[in-house]
Design an enzyme around this catalytic site. Structure first.
Site, PDB file in Angstrom:
ATOM      1  N   HIS A 145       0.820  -1.210   0.000  1.00 37.84           N
ATOM      2  CA  HIS A 145       0.000   0.000   0.000  1.00 37.84           C
ATOM      3  C   HIS A 145       0.862   1.271   0.000  1.00 37.84           C
ATOM      4  O   HIS A 145       0.974   1.953  -1.012  1.00 37.84           O
ATOM      5  CB  HIS A 145      -0.939  -0.023   1.205  1.00 37.84           C
ATOM      6  CG  HIS A 145      -1.920   1.103   1.228  1.00 37.84           C
ATOM      7  ND1 HIS A 145      -2.654   1.418   2.351  1.00 37.84           N
ATOM      8  CD2 HIS A 145      -2.297   2.005   0.291  1.00 37.84           C
ATOM      9  CE1 HIS A 145      -3.438   2.445   2.092  1.00 37.84           C
ATOM     10  NE2 HIS A 145      -3.228   2.833   0.851  1.00 37.84           N
ATOM     11  N   HIS A 196      -3.776   0.754  -6.369  1.00 36.72           N
ATOM     12  CA  HIS A 196      -4.175   1.342  -5.093  1.00 36.72           C
ATOM     13  C   HIS A 196      -5.567   0.898  -4.684  1.00 36.72           C
ATOM     14  O   HIS A 196      -5.808   0.563  -3.514  1.00 36.72           O
ATOM     15  CB  HIS A 196      -4.115   2.867  -5.162  1.00 36.72           C
ATOM     16  CG  HIS A 196      -4.474   3.523  -3.865  1.00 36.72           C
ATOM     17  ND1 HIS A 196      -5.710   4.073  -3.631  1.00 36.72           N
ATOM     18  CD2 HIS A 196      -3.777   3.673  -2.702  1.00 36.72           C
ATOM     19  CE1 HIS A 196      -5.756   4.555  -2.401  1.00 36.72           C
ATOM     20  NE2 HIS A 196      -4.593   4.325  -1.814  1.00 36.72           N
ATOM     21  N   ASN A 224      -6.586  -0.950  -1.059  1.00 36.94           N
ATOM     22  CA  ASN A 224      -7.052   0.057  -0.118  1.00 36.94           C
ATOM     23  C   ASN A 224      -8.519  -0.064   0.275  1.00 36.94           C
ATOM     24  O   ASN A 224      -8.852  -0.116   1.454  1.00 36.94           O
ATOM     25  CB  ASN A 224      -6.818   1.465  -0.674  1.00 36.94           C
ATOM     26  CG  ASN A 224      -7.236   2.543   0.309  1.00 36.94           C
ATOM     27  OD1 ASN A 224      -6.566   2.778   1.307  1.00 36.94           O
ATOM     28  ND2 ASN A 224      -8.369   3.176   0.048  1.00 36.94           N
ATOM     29  N   ILE A 245      -6.872   8.705  -1.008  1.00 35.48           N
ATOM     30  CA  ILE A 245      -6.966   8.500   0.433  1.00 35.48           C
ATOM     31  C   ILE A 245      -5.881   7.520   0.833  1.00 35.48           C
ATOM     32  O   ILE A 245      -5.444   6.703   0.019  1.00 35.48           O
ATOM     33  CB  ILE A 245      -8.356   7.974   0.865  1.00 35.48           C
ATOM     34  CG1 ILE A 245      -8.451   7.823   2.383  1.00 35.48           C
ATOM     35  CG2 ILE A 245      -8.662   6.670   0.166  1.00 35.48           C
ATOM     36  CD1 ILE A 245      -8.285   9.079   3.153  1.00 35.48           C
ATOM     37  N   HIS A 282       1.462   5.137  -2.716  1.00 37.04           N
ATOM     38  CA  HIS A 282       1.620   6.512  -2.218  1.00 37.04           C
ATOM     39  C   HIS A 282       3.051   7.026  -2.407  1.00 37.04           C
ATOM     40  O   HIS A 282       3.282   8.071  -3.024  1.00 37.04           O
ATOM     41  CB  HIS A 282       1.276   6.565  -0.734  1.00 37.04           C
ATOM     42  CG  HIS A 282      -0.169   6.417  -0.430  1.00 37.04           C
ATOM     43  ND1 HIS A 282      -0.999   7.483  -0.159  1.00 37.04           N
ATOM     44  CD2 HIS A 282      -0.952   5.314  -0.334  1.00 37.04           C
ATOM     45  CE1 HIS A 282      -2.219   7.055   0.085  1.00 37.04           C
ATOM     46  NE2 HIS A 282      -2.222   5.732  -0.008  1.00 37.04           N
TER      47      HIS A 282
END
Length: 911
Positions: free
Chosen positions: A569, A761, A765, A911, A574
């Site tokens: 993740h 993602h 997520n 997010i 990110h």
């Protein structure tokens, strides 16, 4: 620096009519672009006794007619100067903008009344052919109305036929407060009745940033194709975005630059909060983050000091103009209001749950909280329930998995199924060699040969095949965290309230295509004068062995949770995406077609990442407090980047091949044959990958019909070079970096980046609450060693008498569990303003007929995927997505309604 430029109009007789802008001009009238001394209804001669020509002006509706005068002329020569263009500017009202009270608000109201709120300047795409200068026209915009949060300003321009096509609009904010400008609509140009310039950008007051903001029209240009009138603006805009690499960044800045991760610790506050620098060194390589320029810590010059302000470039901060339920706002609320309330309510941070029924009460009665402000409660309606007027409780919604089968987490088949259809489908890999061996130094870490023996495996698969046959037929798979975690076992065990092992789990694909767990290996290296310890645990019918298996599963799942959050993740989506965003803004102009293709994939990510650095991955933050490795969590993330991350393997097909989960096969769908046929993540992901790649191919091939355009695009080449050598500079010398010479190279690179931000993602997520909301399913930490590891007689006796209590003591504490559950609830949530992949076209795409048609095909294929996934989930033969109590696999369904839905693929890491 942006400079004022005069507007030159060539008249029809070959003479030049000069309308000076060097003096103040009247706002909002037909005289707007004549000097004040020429804005009189009578003539004003420019010649006296010299006989030089002058002019007088007279005005008719929608036109300016200028009469040239000469000492010998008797008739007026009438020249058509053009027509009126009306500009409407939409400014979105936000907290701290037009609603503010006080002195500055009063000054801004006066500016609005005077009609001097925004100064607009239209810029022609082409230079004046005679003078070689830019052609510009200025006018003040005045406030005309407000509807909801949208405030409209209008300006009128007199645009002559020689102005040509509009290339850009410059905006200067005369207010004392920043404005969020959403769009500028211009009506009345001869060549196009309506032109929309999309802004969605903060414009700072002139007093804060004297540079005029540049907003280009929607027409995209490669650098070599830039119209003459825009070349200077294109370069200057990029120069401003790059900054000079000096000074501390302010909230109003729009500068994109790089820094290492040296701001996670806080040694000035507490020496125990010192953390190593990640990035820029061989020990802990890491991607780069956005530079903030804060001063170094006093006690550790290599660390950057922390403050309550975590800079992101101003246009990356969207929460102030989104709904209150925008994800970053809600995440901030959990960190700054809910978690402190939990810490107040739960005095003993090591206190666990005494019974499993106590865990169930989190979903029924909730957890009493101390009084909270109504503002915070309104932001967290899913979590905080009012019990009475002054009392609230943290009460969780039951996860869908728990709703379908309250014992789902207990079953071994579900443990195996989640490696293919859960929230961490990336680590599972094919076993290709036997015995399994560690690559760690045996002098330090002990025997590298796995303790999972041939006899152990064949005992588990007896009646099916031999070990050799299982290897040959590709039936053995492994989750292997052994080499990543074993070097940290000693350090982690020195931390209070946690423990760690090197671990791996072995699985077997049976003839029914069902994955079954065979064994879990846990190991402790030689340490503290003790020899290496390791043991293998297997599913068993014997009570004691069965409880040991459940404990081993808890440890393995805690390691899997850690790897999921830190690597699958955070790191791979990110963290690795932030350098792509920075390089895109620094090297690709806003009018570059690739910038416009990538931009929706980058929205909100830097703001979310800044929040992560502030309280998720920071020293003493939620990850360190709630996950097994504690203060070494992000160090382990760095080691994973060092050992495992490759850009080329971020492409889904390459990832599957690298793990042995697929092989190339030109006759198979998507050109790949899956090793496990019923692999929901891979099956749905490959369809999405192909759809995404087709869209990128159509787009790229339109702008780059041949390879020479790719090779000669200096912005594009600088962009890719900066990603490799700066953004991911610690891996700049790796041989696997793709070259960028052809449209095919570019398509693969762009598709990979877009996939990471969207499909990758989404797959790791938005199902987090569904699978980990009931924390025994995926505990984030294990707090007790296995009772077989040098256990005292007392420990073993306790385990034998109360194995269930022993397991509960191993699980996370109450504060750890409830904190993580609250965070996962927010992370799994889609805000009402979520922007889903392929749902709506960007304005620049919609205005190009070729790109618009390609997007409509893209949108149509995504809708088809939605139906394909529904059909697969209804197929009773696909047991990993269909069955009693089984949650269907929907993580890659493109669209979703707001909320915690377990579906929906946003464009970006929102997010």
């Amino acid at each position: 620096m942006l400079k004022p430029h005069a507007y030159y109009h060539p008249d029809t007789s070959g003479k030049t009519l000069f309308l000076s802008l060097q003096k103040p001009f009247v706002h909002g009238t037909a005289f707007a672009f004549l000097p004040l001394n020429h804005c009189k209804p009578c003539s004003s001669s420019l010649s006296k006794s010299t006989g030089r020509r002058g002019f007088k002006a007279r005005f008719v509706p929608n036109k300016i007619k200028a009469t040239l005068e000469s000492s010998t002329a008797t008739d007026d020569a009438v020249v058509d100067v053009g027509s009126v263009v009306k500009a409407s500017v939409t400014v979105q009202q936000t907290a701290g903008l037009l609603s503010n009270l006080g002195f500055e608000r009063g000054l801004d109201d006066i500016q609005d009344l005077l009609g001097k709120s925004l100064l607009l300047e239209l810029v022609s795409a082409e230079l004046d052919p005679k003078t070689g200068q830019e052609k510009t026209i200025k006018s003040y915009a005045h406030r005309v109305k407000q509807e909801g949060d949208d405030v409209t300003y209008e300006a009128d321009f007199k645009v002559g036929p020689g102005f040509g096509e509009l290339g850009a609009v410059l905006v200067e904010n005369e207010h004392h407060k920043e404005m969020f400008v959403t769009e500028i609509v211009l009506e009345g140009f001869n060549y196009s009745n309506l032109i929309t310039v999309t802004c969605n950008s903060w414009v700072e007051p002139k007093s804060v940033d004297p540079q005029k903001r540049i907003f280009f029209t929607h027409k995209s240009y490669l650098p070599s194709q830039t119209p003459s009138g825009l070349k200077r603006l294109r370069k200057e805009d990029l120069v401003e975005l790059r900054g000079n690499g000096k000074g501390e960044r302010k909230k109003s800045d729009r500068i994109y630059d790089y820094a290492v991760y040296n701001d996670l610790g806080n040694p000035d506050s507490d020496p125990s909060l010192k953390r190593p620098v990640l990035g820029g060194n061989k020990q802990f390589p890491y991607p780069r983050r956005c530079r903030t320029g804060r001063p170094p810590c006093k006690t550790d010059p290599e660390s950057e000091s922390r403050s309550n302000f975590f800079y992101v470039p101003r246009d990356e901060e969207f929460s102030a103009v989104k709904e209150k339920s925008f994800s970053s706002t809600t995440l901030y609320s959990v960190a700054h209001a809910l978690v402190p309330s939990l810490e107040t309510a739960i005095v003993d941070k090591h206190l666990g749950f005494p019974y499993f029924t106590a865990i169930d009460l989190l979903f029924k009665e909730g957890f009493p909280l101390p009084p909270m402000e109504g503002f915070w409660k309104s932001l967290l309606p899913r979590l905080i329930k009012a019990i009475s007027t002054n009392t609230s409780a943290l009460r969780f919604e039951p996860p869908e998995t728990m709703e379908r089968d309250s014992f789902f987490w207990f079953r071994d088949e579900e443990f195996a199924r989640q490696t293919l259809a859960g929230i961490n489908p990336y680590p599972l890999q094919l076993v290709t060699e036997w015995p399994i061996k560690s690559k760690l130094d045996p002098e330090i870490y002990g025997d590298p040969v796995s303790a999972i023996s041939k006899e152990c495996v064949e005992h588990q698969i007896r009646g099916y095949m031999t070990l050799e046959e299982a290897l040959e037929q590709k039936k053995l798979f492994v989750l292997d965290y052994y080499d990543l975690l074993l070097p940290y076992v000693k350090e982690v065990r020195e931390l209070p309230g946690t423990t760690l092992y090197g671990s791996r789990a072995l699985f077997f694909l049976d003839p029914d295509e069902a994955l079954r767990p065979l064994a879990i290996e846990l190991a402790r290296p030689p340490m503290d004068g003790k020899p290496m310890w390791r043991d293998v645990f297997r599913p068993s019918w014997h009570s004691s062995s069965d409880w040991l298996w459940r404990l081993a599963k808890a440890h393995l799942l805690a390691h899997d949770s850690c790897y999921h959050q830190l690597v699958s993740h955070w790191l791979r989506t990110h963290c690795c995406t932030e350098p792509y965003i920075i390089a895109t803004h620094r090297q690709l102009s806003a009018m570059h077609p690739i910038y416009r293709l990538l931009h929706p994939h980058f929205r909100y990510t830097m703001e979310i990442n800044a929040l992560a650095r502030e309280f998720l991955i920071s020293a003493g933050g939620i990850i360190e407090s709630c996950f097994s490795p504690g203060k070494y969590s992000v160090e382990i993330c760095s080691i994973a980047y060092k050992l495992q991350w490759r850009f080329d393997h971020q492409a889904l097909p390459a990832d599957l091949i690298s793990r042995g989960m697929a092989v190339e096969d030109p006759d198979a769908p998507h050109g790949l044959r899956l090793t496990i046929k019923d692999y929901p993540f891979a099956n749905d992901g490959l369809v999405l990958w192909d759809i995404l790649k087709e869209w990128v191919s159509d787009y790229v091939n339109h702008y780059y019909p041949n390879a020479s355009l790719v090779a000669s695009d200096e912005e594009l080449q600088a962009w890719w070079t900066e990603i490799r050598t700066v953004g991911h500079g610690d891996k700049k010398d790796e041989p696997w970096w793709p070259v960028l010479k052809t449209p095919e190279d570019l398509i693969q690179i762009i598709t990979t980046i877009a996939w990471v931000a969207s499909g990758h993602h989404a797959s790791v997520n938005f199902g987090q609450y569904a699978f980990a909301g009931y924390f025994p399913s995926r505990p984030t930490t294990a707090r007790k060693n296995m009772p077989t590891e040098e256990a005292t007689e007392k420990d073993w006796e306790f385990f034998m008498k109360k194995p269930e209590v022993f397991l509960l003591m191993c699980f996370p504490s109450q504060i750890q569990a409830t904190t993580v559950m609250a965070i996962l609830d927010v992370l799994s949530n889609h805000s009402p303003g979520e922007e889903y992949l392929g749902e709506n076209a960007e304005a620049a795409w919609a205005e190009n007929p070729v790109i618009k048609a390609a997007f409509e095909k893209f949108n149509g294929r995504l809708k088809e995927l939605d139906g394909i996934i529904d059909e697969r989930n209804a197929n009773k033969d696909l047991q990993n997505r269909n069955g009693a109590g089984i949650m269907p696999y929907e993580f890659l369904k493109p669209f979703s309604k707001p909320g915690v839905t377990g579906k929906g693929v946003p464009y970006s890491i929102s997010i």
